[in-house]
Write an enzyme that holds these catalytic residues in place. Structure first.
Site, PDB file in Angstrom:
ATOM      1  N   SER A 123       0.828  -1.215   0.000  1.00 50.16           N
ATOM      2  CA  SER A 123       0.000   0.000   0.000  1.00 50.16           C
ATOM      3  C   SER A 123       0.858   1.260   0.000  1.00 50.16           C
ATOM      4  CB  SER A 123      -0.917   0.003   1.225  1.00 50.16           C
ATOM      5  OG  SER A 123      -1.852  -1.040   1.163  1.00 50.16           O
ATOM      6  N   ARG A 150       1.317   4.091  -3.171  1.00 53.09           N
ATOM      7  CA  ARG A 150       0.981   5.498  -2.939  1.00 53.09           C
ATOM      8  C   ARG A 150       2.192   6.408  -3.116  1.00 53.09           C
ATOM      9  NH1 ARG A 150      -2.696   2.361  -0.785  1.00 53.09           N
ATOM     10  NH2 ARG A 150      -4.761   3.130  -0.150  1.00 53.09           N
ATOM     11  N   ASP A 167      -7.496  -7.171   5.277  1.00 51.72           N
ATOM     12  CA  ASP A 167      -6.724  -8.177   4.555  1.00 51.72           C
ATOM     13  C   ASP A 167      -6.504  -9.442   5.377  1.00 51.72           C
ATOM     14  OD1 ASP A 167      -6.460  -6.617   2.291  1.00 51.72           O
ATOM     15  OD2 ASP A 167      -4.525  -5.783   2.890  1.00 51.72           O
ATOM     16  N   ARG A 170     -14.418 -13.147  -0.718  1.00 51.02           N
ATOM     17  CA  ARG A 170     -13.648 -13.744   0.373  1.00 51.02           C
ATOM     18  C   ARG A 170     -14.519 -14.351   1.463  1.00 51.02           C
ATOM     19  NH1 ARG A 170      -8.582  -9.576   0.970  1.00 51.02           N
ATOM     20  NH2 ARG A 170      -7.528 -10.229  -0.938  1.00 51.02           N
TER      21      ARG A 170
END
Length: 412
Positions: free
Chosen positions: A11, A15, A298, A329
């Site tokens: 992440s 970014r 996650d 999921r």
């Protein structure tokens, strides 16, 4: 006691590359993650005229400044990287030329209307195909908005904030519960005028300046190793891992279930990092509320696996967002638990898992979802017979060396 250093945070890497591309000057990203998703980001940025020098331990981004991106020659291909597609949509909404974002595989099934809708409120001209990719973006004069997120989503929040850099007037976002805040932290690091007060984030538009940063280890990549250590009854030292509070929901929940850790913080800014010592111990079931889900989105398949092995029953509420990941999921997690012989069901918006399961071996198909493949590997550490994971190459999306690292840490 063994030690393990996780790969760099996906992440944060993504970014940093995107912000470096629209900043003025040279940005240096040390210890970036190399995986399919970051390769997609590099590919898209190069198509936008950004020069990137990529080496093993560093990426140098020659930023093009606030309005310096170039019109691409064709659609931008985000691969299966949802963060790349959604965050780029925010940046491209503020450009003076049209663009198109497409993807492949599981990303083609993931919802994009949740990004297009708030961008449209900013006067962006963004269209989807039945709420999914491709995204088509046409030039528009953006305006700042006050927006309450209907569902906590770091990617949607980030898209709005990035569009807000190009808007007239401030952009204010209110979250129902805090989601991961890497974008806010890095925007501040790149010189943006941004502030948070409680659940409200305020951004004043304007250009960014270049920055230098070192990416810490990914707590989500470390999570399967934490789970495997607990399942196998072994201690484990995890070194140089990100300790951003918005990503520590998994650890907080495991503590509630009886796990024991010692956390030693090292560097603090722009992203905190340090070491985690995992102590062996027995887990018990717990009730997990919806407010804690965004900080461990996650890790929920791993939490479900641990709950199946714990004493007592675990109820996880507010996990509906899992239906919109690389796989559904909820369904994939239930399939994994069934393969292990666990008693679990999803009803009325809650995942209910009966613990004290003795995992059996067999085979499991993670439906192309890297998080499920990793959760299955962690579960296999204490299964009565080998658990064969079909299509395990899906881990290339975020952690290409996962199985090699897992074997070295637990099986050697």
């Amino acid at each position: 006691m063994k030690s393990y250093t996780p790969p760099p945070d996906k992440s944060i890497t993504l970014r940093a590359l995107l912000l470096g591309a629209i900043a003025a000057g040279r940005t240096v990203v040390s210890n970036p993650l190399s995986c399919a998703d970051t390769a997609a980001a590099v590919r898209c940025l190069r198509a936008l005229g950004v020069k990137l020098l990529v080496s093993k331990n560093k990426i140098i981004v020659e930023g093009r400044g606030h309005y310096g991106l170039l019109r691409p020659g064709g659609p931008l291909q985000a691969g299966e990287a949802g963060a790349v597609a959604r965050l780029l949509a925010g940046i491209l909404a503020g450009q003076s030329w049209p663009s198109k974002i497409n993807g492949s595989g599981s990303l083609l099934r993931r919802p994009m209307a949740r990004v297009a809708a708030p961008l449209a409120l900013m006067s962006a001209r963004v269209t989807t195909r039945a709420g999914k990719l491709p995204l088509e973006i046409r030039p528009a004069a953006l305006k700042g908005i006050r927006y309450t997120l209907p569902v906590a989503s770091a990617q949607v929040k980030s898209a709005i904030l990035l569009a807000g850099l190009y808007a007239s007037g401030e952009t204010v976002i209110k979250e129902p519960v805090p989601s991961r805040d890497h974008t806010e932290r890095l925007l501040g690091h790149f010189g943006a005028r941004i502030a948070r007060r409680g659940k409200t984030i305020t951004l004043i538009p304007g250009p960014l300046k270049s920055a230098r940063l070192a990416v810490p280890g990914d707590i989500s990549a470390a999570a399967p190793f934490i789970a495997a250590a607990l399942l196998s009854g072994r201690g484990l030292l995890i070194k140089d891992v990100g300790l951003n509070p918005s990503r520590l929901g998994f650890l907080r929940t495991l503590k509630k279930m009886g796990a024991s850790f010692r956390i030693t913080q090292g560097r603090a800014a722009p992203e905190p990092a340090g070491d985690i010592l995992v102590y062996p111990g027995k887990l018990r079931g717990a009730a997990v509320g919806a407010s804690g889900i965004p900080a461990m989105i996650d890790e929920l398949p791993l939490l479900a696996v641990l709950a199946a092995a714990a004493r007592g029953r675990t109820i996880i509420r507010g996990a509906g967002e899992l239906r919109h990941k690389e796989s559904d999921r909820i369904r994939s997690t239930l399939a994994l638990l069934a393969a292990l012989g666990a008693d679990a069901k999803y009803r009325k918006g809650a995942l209910e898992i009966q613990g004290t399961c003795l995992f059996r071996g067999g085979a499991f198909e993670p439906a192309g979802d890297h998080r499920l493949a990793m959760a299955a590997a962690a579960a296999g550490i204490c299964a009565a017979a080998p658990l064969r994971i079909k299509g395990r190459g899906c881990v290339r999306k975020s952690y290409p060396a996962f199985f090699a690292d897992f074997k070295k840490t637990f099986l050697c």
